[in-house]
Design an enzyme around this catalytic site. Structure first.
Site, PDB file in Angstrom:
ATOM      1  N   HIS B 126      -2.002  20.925  26.832  1.00 46.59           N
ATOM      2  CA  HIS B 126      -0.723  20.947  27.571  1.00 46.59           C
ATOM      3  C   HIS B 126      -0.914  20.822  29.074  1.00 46.59           C
ATOM      4  O   HIS B 126       0.044  20.622  29.804  1.00 46.59           O
ATOM      5  CB  HIS B 126       0.035  22.250  27.287  1.00 46.59           C
ATOM      6  N   ASP B 163      -2.852  19.064  16.831  1.00 46.89           N
ATOM      7  CA  ASP B 163      -2.170  20.326  17.140  1.00 46.89           C
ATOM      8  C   ASP B 163      -0.671  20.114  16.890  1.00 46.89           C
ATOM      9  O   ASP B 163      -0.155  19.016  17.082  1.00 46.89           O
ATOM     10  CB  ASP B 163      -2.412  20.687  18.615  1.00 46.89           C
ATOM     11  N   HIS B 165       1.836  21.018  18.475  1.00 46.58           N
ATOM     12  CA  HIS B 165       2.593  20.709  19.689  1.00 46.58           C
ATOM     13  C   HIS B 165       2.125  19.372  20.273  1.00 46.58           C
ATOM     14  O   HIS B 165       0.950  19.026  20.152  1.00 46.58           O
ATOM     15  CB  HIS B 165       2.395  21.804  20.739  1.00 46.58           C
ATOM     16  N   ASP B 252      -2.211  25.016  14.389  1.00 45.81           N
ATOM     17  CA  ASP B 252      -0.894  25.659  14.365  1.00 45.81           C
ATOM     18  C   ASP B 252       0.139  24.882  13.556  1.00 45.81           C
ATOM     19  O   ASP B 252       1.302  25.289  13.491  1.00 45.81           O
ATOM     20  CB  ASP B 252      -0.396  25.966  15.789  1.00 45.81           C
TER      21      ASP B 252
HETATM   22 ZN   LIG Z   1      -0.227  24.014  19.683  1.00 40.05          ZN
END
Ligand SMILES: [Zn+2]
Lengths: 215, 328
Positions: B126, B163, B165, B252
């Site tokens: 991120h 991931d 996200h 995740d």
């Molecule tokens: Zn994540």
């Protein structure tokens, strides 16, 4: 918010005496769809769109024609101090592509196009900001809204935007929150503890269970 | 030949505070699982040290690096956003994580290991050019990609990010460049942080086409990920023909992860690992380095990583399908 907060400014203008050929070139080159037409004092006298130019092209004698012969004279306009609602509703109502923005002397100071409206709404909703969504059902605004606002005020999570839907379904209205965090659970827990219903974003009891950290 | 592991107890020193999902216990769970599954002793444990700051500076703003360093030194509770909790040692440990990933890259480039898994924290994908987001202080995988290009003189590096996200930081660092292919599979941005990674984001300018976003609806599972791999991920890798494959390996998307809404099983992660390893073997002599990103259900994270690492440990071509392909 006011028109001045969302308009494009400065803006390219043209004059009534300009050749349509030149206007067509500017529109194509700048990839825009309309130009306000101004007099020698910069006051608004008309608007000319790419559609006007195309229509004129279909008729003979295009090379000699000027803006005056194809523009819409005395178009609708807004002022910088008008509200965004003025501009957005007028655009929608009349299906205009854009509205010239003029000062109190009728001088063109900007343009408010559909795209500007879209941009302002995007900003208001905060969907251009990185964050997570959380949807809260609001059955009884008078009782539940203050609870939700009080929780937001505790600042457990940074709030990007909060929008209360006008529409209602069997679960009531929605409070759409956009949060500046990857982890919405702290706020969810507070909402649930206050008796509020977290119904989204996934609208799935399993999904929200997982988000509640029950596992 | 072997699979290298990047891990250090020192990663525990990045303290995020009680109740924070990105906690030292994540790595503890992984280590315990690797031991329990008897994988720990099969791994080639790399020694490494903190990265020279010039490597993070190759992808991050110098002022940002200073801000992280000074925020840690000043004892501030977070940098840029509340998600990105820090302690006085966090910057040092973030540099150690980068150093570990670069050591893994070096080991694979020098053929001291076939491939590598980096059990590091803080995570990285991120983290943007000039700001921290979502627990990430330095973009580990992005630094590794830049290092492969600048230090090892590679011309094409691919990054696959599974991931749950969107890997916004990695995408934004490379989306204008044709030399780094970035592929991200993630829960659709309308339902999950960070709200970017729409399918229509596919690179800009010279990088047009070198970014591939595959948003999946909430509650997607193994079959959905498999379909995305077969239809999109693998063909894109084959077209790009990377010289090195980096993986942002977040766990995740697991069912019951507290931060997301997907349903990938342990076997699903193993399958993705196997398919990525095969792709690396076909395309770049098996050079694949996977770097831990998210994964917040400790049990699912630990088992997911262990299954994934077990796949990495298998000798090339052991998979019957691969053997068939190789004409044996
Ligand atoms: Zn994540």
């Amino acid at each position: 918010m006011l028109v001045r907060d969302g308009m494009t400014s400065p803006v390219i203008t043209t004059t009534a005496e300009t050749k349509l050929l030149d206007v067509g070139e500017i529109l194509a080159e700048k990839r825009i769809h309309q130009l306000p037409v101004v007099d020698s004092q910069g006051r608004l006298i008309g608007i000319i769109t790419d559609r006007d130019v195309r229509d004129a092209l279909a008729v003979g004698g295009f090379e000699k024609r000027t803006v005056a012969s194809a523009m819409t004279a005395d178009p609708e306009s807004v002022r910088p101090q008008d509200t965004l609602e003025d501009a957005i509703l007028l655009l929608r109502e009349k299906r205009f592509g854009a509205l010239p923005v003029v000062d109190d002397q009728q001088r063109v100071v900007g343009l408010f196009a559909r795209f500007d409206g879209l941009r302002v709404l995007t900003e208001v909703l905060g969907v251009d900001q990185p964050g997570s969504r959380l949807d809260i059902a609001i059955q009884d605004s008078a009782e539940e809204l203050p609870k939700a606002i009080a929780i937001l005020a505790q600042n457990e999570v940074q709030v990007i935007s909060a929008v209360l839907s006008r529409r209602k379904d069997k679960e009531g209205r929605r409070l759409y929150l956009r949060l500046k965090s990857i982890d919405t659970r702290p706020l969810e827990r507070l909402m649930i503890a206050a008796g509020l219903r977290v119904v989204g974003p996934t609208g799935d009891p399993n999904g929200t269970d997982a988000a509640k950290g029950k596992h | 030949m072997s699979t290298a592991l990047v891990y250090s107890d020192r990663f525990f020193e990045h303290q995020t505070g009680p109740g924070h999902p990105e906690q030292p216990a994540r790595l503890k769970a992984i280590v315990e699982q690797l031991r329990r599954d008897r994988l720990w002793d099969q791994l080639h444990h790399l020694t490494f040290q903190a990265a020279d700051e010039k490597w993070p500076a190759a992808v991050h703003d110098a002022a940002y690096l200073r801000r992280v360093r000074e925020s840690c030194a000043a004892g501030r509770p977070f940098v840029d956003v509340m998600d990105s909790a820090i302690c006085p040692r966090s910057y040092e440990i973030a540099l150690l994580a980068v150093g570990g990933v670069l050591a893994a890259v070096d080991a694979v480039m020098a053929q001291q290991a076939d491939n590598a898994f980096c059990a590091v924290r803080p995570p990285g994908h991120h983290c943007e050019f000039d700001r921290s987001m979502g627990f990430c202080l330095l973009n580990n995988v992005a630094v590794a990609a830049e290092y492969l290009i600048q230090h090892h003189h590679l011309e094409r590096v691919a990054i696959v990010d599974f991931d749950v996200h969107h890997g916004n930081g990695t995408q934004h660092l490379f989306e204008q460049r044709p030399d780094v292919l970035f592929i991200s599979l993630h829960e659709h941005p309308s339902y999950l942080y960070p709200g970017t990674g729409f399918a229509w984001e596919h690179g800009q300018g010279d990088g047009e086409g070198a970014t591939l976003n595959l948003p999946l609806p909430p509650r997607s599972g193994d079959d959905d990920y498999r379909a995305a791999f077969v239809r999109k991920v693998i063909p894109a890798l084959e077209r790009f023909s990377p010289q090195f494959l980096l993986v942002s390996a977040g766990f995740d998307a697991a069912e019951q992860d507290p931060l997301a809404h997907m349903k990938v099983s342990d076997a699903g992660f193993a399958w993705m690992g196997r398919r990525l390893k095969e792709a690396a073997e076909e395309l770049c002599a098996g050079k694949i380095v996977s770097v831990l990103e998210g994964g917040y259900n400790l049990q699912k994270l630990a088992v997911g990583v262990a299954r994934y690492v077990a796949v990495m440990l298998q000798p090339p071509g052991q998979d019957p399908l691969m053997a068939l392909k190789a004409g044996l």
